[in-house]
Write an enzyme that holds these catalytic residues in place. Structure first.
Site, short mmCIF file in Angstrom:
data_model
loop_
_atom_site.label_atom_id
_atom_site.label_comp_id
_atom_site.label_asym_id
_atom_site.label_seq_id
_atom_site.Cartn_x
_atom_site.Cartn_y
_atom_site.Cartn_z
N ASN A 153 3.96 -1.62 13.16
CA ASN A 153 4.17 -0.97 11.88
C ASN A 153 5.35 -0.02 12.08
O ASN A 153 5.20 1.07 12.63
CB ASN A 153 2.88 -0.23 11.51
N ARG A 165 3.61 -5.11 9.78
CA ARG A 165 3.47 -4.56 8.44
C ARG A 165 4.87 -4.56 7.81
O ARG A 165 5.80 -3.99 8.37
CB ARG A 165 2.95 -3.14 8.52
N HIS A 189 0.17 0.28 -0.35
CA HIS A 189 -1.09 0.52 0.38
C HIS A 189 -2.01 -0.71 0.30
O HIS A 189 -3.24 -0.58 0.42
CB HIS A 189 -1.85 1.74 -0.17
N ARG A 204 6.16 13.56 -1.20
CA ARG A 204 6.71 12.81 -2.33
C ARG A 204 6.13 13.33 -3.64
O ARG A 204 4.99 13.78 -3.69
CB ARG A 204 6.37 11.32 -2.18
N GLU A 212 -5.78 -0.37 8.56
CA GLU A 212 -4.74 -1.34 8.20
C GLU A 212 -4.42 -2.27 9.36
O GLU A 212 -4.09 -3.43 9.18
CB GLU A 212 -3.48 -0.59 7.73
#
Ligand code: ADP
Length: 402
Positions: A8, A96, A184, A244, A382
């Site tokens: 990732n 990913r 996500h 963010r 994940e």
């Protein structure tokens, strides 16, 4: 005994997972998970990795310039893994990849043609897609014989109804790929699969998942399929996050351009790195720090975070026509009883009530016995979703050979 590696890649980091494969019916077994940070010219990179039981295997800083790019980072990681597991036999690498654009709705083997298509989505995710693809290139170079599969953060959301896939802009933008992709997806897929396993009757129903980490979003699911997500064209939309901004009137960006004379790069920096919790609190993007500080600014930052979650919760419940299960995950969702409590406060109108003790103890089910909406905490994973896709690729190739 075969293994798979999950990667990732962030702009200056590379997260990895090393899994052992059992037979086709078994889940890949995580053996080592780790993170290389501060990758880049002039930087002192740092690697930390643990065994699954939490035992730290390495925690080391490299000399300046020793790990100048993702390719060097992967070489170091593989060196370390070979030292730990000389018997390592890598059958596949799972990556990913943040953006699969409008086309990819499932894990996909990384062929040159697929790589070319994925590079076309770089403008859609300028901060994430280029490093993701650098990680893929590095792995292709280092393991030319292993299968390589991309797992997309957008894939889980690709079958949204059109109204949740579009913006009200002239049609040509939609055709160019300006759509509400949602992100996500690997986390939501893990949660949906886990819910199916632990409570199949709930999985069939209307579920809202709040993935609250440094990045944060929410997803509405019907029968385990994503119907709507708070994130849109980029990973900026929806909830405020660590750094963010979350949902923003696009007029604010015009104001920054026209009245403040800011450049696109400056605006990007504000929206991605200086906003959200850190922007509002003026202190930190880290929820633990904000909860401990207790100043007016930190309280306001938390209040805004909670307010947006509650607003989206109501919106998603309306889109789904009700809600049977609310699930918290991500670093904040899994660990902050305070945030969970504030999100659920006064939600009796929705048939949702949490039990104070269960919430404080962080039990799997934190709703009261009388709550119509079940409220669960499910730690997300994940990496295992990527490892499963890598295992499936290995299986499919073995099937072809046989
Ligand atoms: P990422 O999106 O980078 O994967 P994580 O899911 O790891 O992020 O979540 C990181 C966030 O979780 C940080 O804001 C951190 O403060 C928060 N967090 C972790 N543990 C706790 C805790 N015990 N209480 C409150 N917040 C926590």
């Amino acid at each position: 005994m075969a293994h798979v590696l999950t990667l990732n890649a962030g702009s200056s980091s590379l997260k990895f997972g090393f899994f052992k494969l059992g037979d086709a019916t078994e889940d890949p077994e995580a053996r080592i998970v780790g993170l290389m940070e501060r990758i880049g010219p002039g930087e002192r990179a740092h690697i930390k990795a643990k065994r699954q039981d939490g035992h730290v295997l390495i925690d080391q800083e490299y000399g300046r310039n020793h790990v100048a790019d993702h390719s060097a980072a992967l070489s170091r990681i593989v060196e370390f893994l070979r030292e730990q597991r000389p018997e390592m036999r890598l059958a596949a690498v799972g990556h990913r990849v943040v953006h699969g654009g409008p086309d990819f709705d499932a894990p996909t083997e990384l062929t040159p043609a697929v790589m070319e298509r994925l590079a076309q989505f770089e403008p859609l995710a300028p901060l994430h897609q280029p490093p993701n693809l650098s990680g893929v290139r590095a792995a292709l170079e280092l393991f030319p014989d292993a299968g390589q599969v991309a797992c997309f953060d957008t894939a889980f959301h690709r079958h949204h109804p059109w109204v949740n896939d579009t913006f009200a802009l002239p049609r040509k933008f939609y055709d160019q790929g300006v759509r509400r992709y949602g992100f996500h997806g690997l986390s939501y897929q893990y949660i949906a699969e886990t819910l199916k396993e632990i409570a199949p009757h709930l999985h069939m129903g209307r579920t809202i998942v709040a993935h609250l980490g440094n990045g944060a979003s929410m997803c509405g699911l019907m029968g385990g399929r994503s119907v709507a997500s708070t994130m849109g064209f980029t990973a900026l939309d929806g909830l405020p996050m660590g750094t963010r901004c979350g949902q923003l009137d696009p007029g604010v960006i015009l104001y920054m351009l026209q009245n403040e004379g800011m450049s696109p790069a400056e605006i990007e920096d504000v929206l991605y790195r200086q906003s959200g919790l850190v922007g509002l609190s003026g202190l930190s993007n880290d929820m633990r720090t904000l909860e401990a500080a207790g100043t007016e600014e930190t309280r306001q930052a938390i209040d805004y975070f909670v307010f947006r979650i509650r607003r989206e919760l109501g919106g998603l419940a309306a889109v789904l026509g009700g809600v049977s299960t609310l699930i918290f995950c991500g670093g904040i969702g899994e660990n902050s009883a305070h945030i969970r409590e504030k999100v659920c406060e006064g939600m009796g109108w929705l048939g949702l009530e949490i039990d104070e003790g269960r919430n404080l103890r962080g039990e799997r089910m934190i709703s009261t016995d009388f709550s119509r909406v079940r409220v669960l905490i499910i730690p997300t994973n994940e990496e295992i979703v990527i490892a499963r896709a890598a295992r499936d690729l290995v299986e499919s190739k073995q099937g072809t050979v046989a």
